[in-house]
Design a protein around this motif. Structure first.
Motif, PDB file in Angstrom:
ATOM      1  N   ASP A 212      50.586 -25.471  39.029  1.00  0.00           N
ATOM      2  CA  ASP A 212      50.400 -24.095  39.613  1.00  0.00           C
ATOM      3  C   ASP A 212      51.889 -24.048  40.614  1.00  0.00           C
ATOM      4  N   VAL A 213      52.924 -22.649  40.920  1.00  0.00           N
ATOM      5  CA  VAL A 213      53.680 -22.310  41.247  1.00  0.00           C
ATOM      6  C   VAL A 213      54.181 -23.311  43.070  1.00  0.00           C
ATOM      7  N   SER A 214      52.811 -22.607  43.667  1.00  0.00           N
ATOM      8  CA  SER A 214      53.352 -23.243  44.889  1.00  0.00           C
ATOM      9  C   SER A 214      52.916 -25.830  44.883  1.00  0.00           C
ATOM     10  N   ILE A 215      52.180 -25.705  43.615  1.00  0.00           N
ATOM     11  CA  ILE A 215      52.072 -27.019  44.127  1.00  0.00           C
ATOM     12  C   ILE A 215      53.638 -27.046  43.031  1.00  0.00           C
ATOM     13  N   GLN A 216      53.969 -26.693  41.961  1.00  0.00           N
ATOM     14  CA  GLN A 216      55.397 -27.590  41.852  1.00  0.00           C
ATOM     15  C   GLN A 216      56.722 -27.740  42.766  1.00  0.00           C
ATOM     16  N   ALA A 217      57.037 -26.818  43.870  1.00  0.00           N
ATOM     17  CA  ALA A 217      56.992 -27.264  45.268  1.00  0.00           C
ATOM     18  C   ALA A 217      57.118 -28.256  45.350  1.00  0.00           C
ATOM     19  N   GLN A 218      56.262 -28.512  45.876  1.00  0.00           N
ATOM     20  CA  GLN A 218      55.340 -29.300  46.521  1.00  0.00           C
ATOM     21  C   GLN A 218      55.765 -31.136  45.940  1.00  0.00           C
TER      22      GLN A 218
END
Length: 368
Positions: A212-218
């Motif tokens: 997911d996009v939010s997890i990608q950033a992490q």
């Protein structure tokens, strides 16, 4: 974590031999690739007669400096993942040379590559299929230590739990199985396994595309933090130009098994030289509705036609069938990857924002 000392050797290594390398200095060439090719044979009939070959990687030349991040972008099927597996020696090259810290590792056998597995690791694209569902997290992350015969100070379990903490997981996850984790957590487990033996080079094949996009950033921020903490060198393969821009020092653009442009991050995004690079960047969405309303941002370029088959690529420049600047010389002569005055390495007869490499042939194919 202690690691066996390896001595320097510049002599040619025979197939199946054992390679030894020295500690790299910051900014020195860690990996050098010359003329790298990988052709997959296509067979037909009862006797498996070869009728052709898929030219997945067809002549790559680049280097990776110690401590930097090289990003590799391109359309699906352009050979990015195959290139990553070649430089980690998970696939045998058809032709070309791969040098790691000055040592030729192109045709090293299993025994010869075993000591180098400590220094060259890979993070795989799919966090669901790259982890054995029958093994616990502790067993997965501790596998590199057992295979290399390394006994960490303080015990194996403590070292694995420390690695789990380093990548943002809990030490209590040691006895859990992969199916108990989310996609982002599984990718963190894969990162912990890749970092177990303090590698010098990490090849990350689409490390965030399945998240997911939010997890990608992490995960991207985690890779950045680990590089700064451990002094890692990355080759990151992705199709997301926004991710590549965030993490890379230099960027290589691939099309149909070849590198068409290679330069530093800022130059690529500010002044793309190859028409294909310009088309890729024009497709990046701009997250600002005011720029859309005012007509700002890059001009959208829609490429005509489909990507040619890697079994039968076009003659001359492989992009000429979809390029709006193509001329007769593009159809008949393959452009070499050369360095221009701007610092870009570009494989194009008529590069953007620069004098043509092949002046005098200005009649466009579309006009003809």
């Amino acid at each position: 974590m202690s690691e066996a000392e390896m001595t320097d050797s510049n002599s040619d290594q025979p197939k199946g031999g054992t390679a030894t390398v020295a500690e790299p200095r910051e900014g020195e060439t860690l990996l050098k690739v010359s003329g790298l090719k990988k052709h997959f044979p296509v067979t037909k009939g009862l006797f498996k007669r070869q009728v052709g070959a898929v030219l997945a990687v067809d002549g790559l030349d680049f280097d990776v400096r110690s401590g930097e991040t090289l990003g590799v972008v391109g359309e699906s099927g352009c050979g990015k993942s195959t290139m990553g597996r070649l430089i980690t020696r998970l696939l045998e090259p058809t032709a070309g040379n791969i040098e790691f810290e000055g040592t030729d590792i192109t045709h090293l056998g299993v025994n010869g590559m075993r000591p180098l597995r400590r220094d060259v690791q890979m993070i795989f694209q799919d966090p669901y299929s790259s982890l054995n569902p029958r093994h616990t997290v502790g067993s997965i992350v501790s596998a590199p230590f057992k295979l290399q015969g390394v006994k960490p100070e303080g015990g194996l379990k403590d070292e694995v739990q420390r690695l789990l903490q380093r990548v943002g997981l809990s030490p209590e996850h040691y006895n859990r199985y992969p199916h108990e984790f989310s996609g982002g957590q599984r990718q963190r487990i894969g990162i912990a396994r890749a970092l177990a033996l303090n590698p010098k080079l990490v090849v990350a094949d689409e490390p965030v595309s399945a998240l997911d996009v939010s997890i990608q950033a992490q995960v991207v921020n985690l890779l950045d933090d680990l590089q700064e903490e451990l002094g890692l060198t990355y080759v990151i393969i992705a199709h997301d130009l926004s991710v590549i821009r965030h993490v890379s020092d230099r960027i290589a653009v691939m099309y149909l098994g070849k590198i068409v442009e290679l330069t530093d991050r800022q130059s690529l995004y500010d002044r793309p030289m190859h028409p294909y690079t310009r088309a890729l960047l024009s497709a990046v969405p701009v997250p600002d509705p005011r720029r859309k309303q005012s007509g700002g941002g890059r001009e959208r370029i829609l490429l005509q036609g489909d990507v040619p088959s890697p079994m039968n690529p076009p003659s001359g420049c492989r992009f000429h069938t979809r390029c709006w600047k193509a001329t007769e010389v593009c159809k008949t002569k393959e452009p070499p990857l050369v360095a221009l005055e701007t610092g870009h390495q570009v494989a194009c007869h008529h590069p953007e924002n620069a004098p043509d490499q092949e002046p005098g042939d200005t009649k466009l194919l579309v006009e003809k």
